[in-house]
Structure formats: C-alpha cells, structure tokens
Write a protein that holds these residues in place. Structure first.
Motif, PDB file in Angstrom:
ATOM      1  N   ASP A  82      -9.294  -0.760   3.011  1.00 29.94           N
ATOM      2  CA  ASP A  82      -8.931  -1.280   4.322  1.00 29.94           C
ATOM      3  C   ASP A  82      -7.602  -2.039   4.297  1.00 29.94           C
ATOM      4  N   SER A  83      -7.211  -2.538   3.105  1.00 29.85           N
ATOM      5  CA  SER A  83      -6.040  -3.395   3.021  1.00 29.85           C
ATOM      6  C   SER A  83      -5.578  -3.503   1.571  1.00 29.85           C
ATOM      7  N   LYS A  84      -4.433  -4.135   1.387  1.00 26.29           N
ATOM      8  CA  LYS A  84      -3.943  -4.402   0.041  1.00 26.29           C
ATOM      9  C   LYS A  84      -4.890  -5.360  -0.688  1.00 26.29           C
ATOM     10  N   ASP A  85      -5.445  -6.317   0.032  1.00 25.20           N
ATOM     11  CA  ASP A  85      -6.414  -7.237  -0.572  1.00 25.20           C
ATOM     12  C   ASP A  85      -7.623  -6.478  -1.119  1.00 25.20           C
ATOM     13  N   TYR A 130      -5.908   4.412   3.424  1.00 23.21           N
ATOM     14  CA  TYR A 130      -6.839   3.529   4.126  1.00 23.21           C
ATOM     15  C   TYR A 130      -8.233   4.138   4.253  1.00 23.21           C
ATOM     16  N   THR A 185       0.833  -1.200   0.000  1.00 23.94           N
ATOM     17  CA  THR A 185       0.000   0.000   0.000  1.00 23.94           C
ATOM     18  C   THR A 185       0.871   1.255   0.000  1.00 23.94           C
TER      19      THR A 185
END
Length: 215
Positions: free
Chosen positions: A57-60, A53, A38
C-alpha cells in the motif's frame, strides 16, 4: 499501514512476492529509507509503479515487509541444529554460522533491519518489535538449551551462565552486521571461524582462572 495481503495463492505468486520484497530490500539498503521511493523499487523490478501497489500500500508497508522477513527462518534452523546429534561445541559452531549466514545470503535484509526500521511509523515499529521478540525468545531458549547441554555434560565450564553465554553469542553475531563488508579481507568463513573460536574457548573447561573485574 500493514503490508497488503495479496488475494491469490500459488507458488508463482509467492515467488513473485519474495522477488518484490528482495527488490525493496536492495533499494532501502542502497538508498536508505528517506532516499528511496516506490518508483525506485518498481524500476529494479522493471514494472510500473502502479503495479507495485498490488503488493504494498505504501513505502512504509514495503519497509515493514522487509524487516519482518527472515526472523522465522533462523528459528527453524536453530531448532534443527539443537535436535541433531553431536557435541555442544559443534552445535554452537553451527548456530553461529546460521546466525551470520544472512550477512552473505541476505545482506540487504540485514542492513535494512538494523539500520532503517527506526523510520517505520510507530504502529509498524510495535508490530515488528513484537514479531522480533517472539522469535528472539524462541531462538534464545534453543541456544540456551544447547549451552546447558554442554555444561551438564562437562564439555563447558560448570560456572558458565547459560543465559549470559546465549546473549553473548547473539550479541556478537548481531554486531557483525554493522561492519561486515566494510573491513577488507573479511569473509563470512573467517568471521564465523574467529567468532566460534572466541566463544568455544570461553565456554570450555580449562585451567585458566576466571577473571574478576575490579573498579
């Protein structure tokens, strides 16, 4: 975890979200899922990692958003083509072009979708696959109707199976994503022209007998 829904509205926010998803696509295409972070995405955007963010919420979640982008757009374009006046051959040509266009316009998205989505967590893969299948069914039916039009009007061979012809068109277009940009001298215009020629020649009525495959 699903991509975060940003709790504000407005065109400016939508444009910013699109810019962030495009930056994520660029990073994933260049570095691969496991080589990307990220922080890399934030660096491309010139923003703090913590600010990213707000959108993911996340790289996924960033990868899922990239993979989900673009499928609906082709369905809209395909439906527009199917409703236009014109011959079935002309419509097939336009459908092929629109299927291949993202390789030039959105090559990062195309490469990430085909090469990196397998690294998503299982729940995200299921969501992307469900999303993909929903639009695949719409797109397949649109193309199938165009080919049925060509068969019914005598433009295409009477023994042409519209379902098989549709899958051939989509499969040919999908395969180009694996090598586009790696073959010297190839352009989107050349690929489109060659693919249309291959498909329309195969679909059209002619004097050549149907080949029989023997084992």
């Amino acid at each position: 975890m699903q991509p975060r829904v940003v709790p504000r509205s407005g065109n400016a926010l939508k444009r910013r979200s699109a810019e962030i998803i495009a930056a994520a696509a660029k990073v994933f295409a260049q570095r691969g899922y496991h080589g990307a972070s990220t922080q890399d995405i934030a660096d491309v955007l010139g923003m703090r990692q913590a600010s990213l963010y707000y959108y993911f919420d996340s790289k996924d979640a960033a990868l899922e958003a990239v993979c989900a982008s673009g499928l609906a757009d082709y369905a809209v374009r395909a439906l527009r083509i199917a409703r236009e006046p014109g011959s079935a051959s002309d419509k097939v040509a336009k459908l092929v072009f629109q299927h291949l266009a993202p390789m030039a316009e959105r090559i990062d998205f195309t490469r990430v979708f085909h090469g990196e989505r397998r690294f998503l967590p299982q729940p995200a893969r299921r969501r992307i696959r469900a999303f993909e299948r929903r639009y695949e069914r719409i797109i397949e039916r649109i193309i199938e109707r165009v080919i049925e039009q060509g068969v019914a009007g005598g433009e295409f061979r009477s023994d042409l199976d519209p379902r098989m012809a549709t899958l051939a068109l989509l499969g040919l277009g999908n395969s180009a994503a694996a090598w586009y940009g790696r073959e010297s001298g190839t352009t989107l215009e050349r690929i489109t022209s060659d693919y249309v020629d291959l498909l329309v020649r195969a679909f059209r009525k002619g004097s050549a007998p149907k080949l029989r495959v023997t084992h």
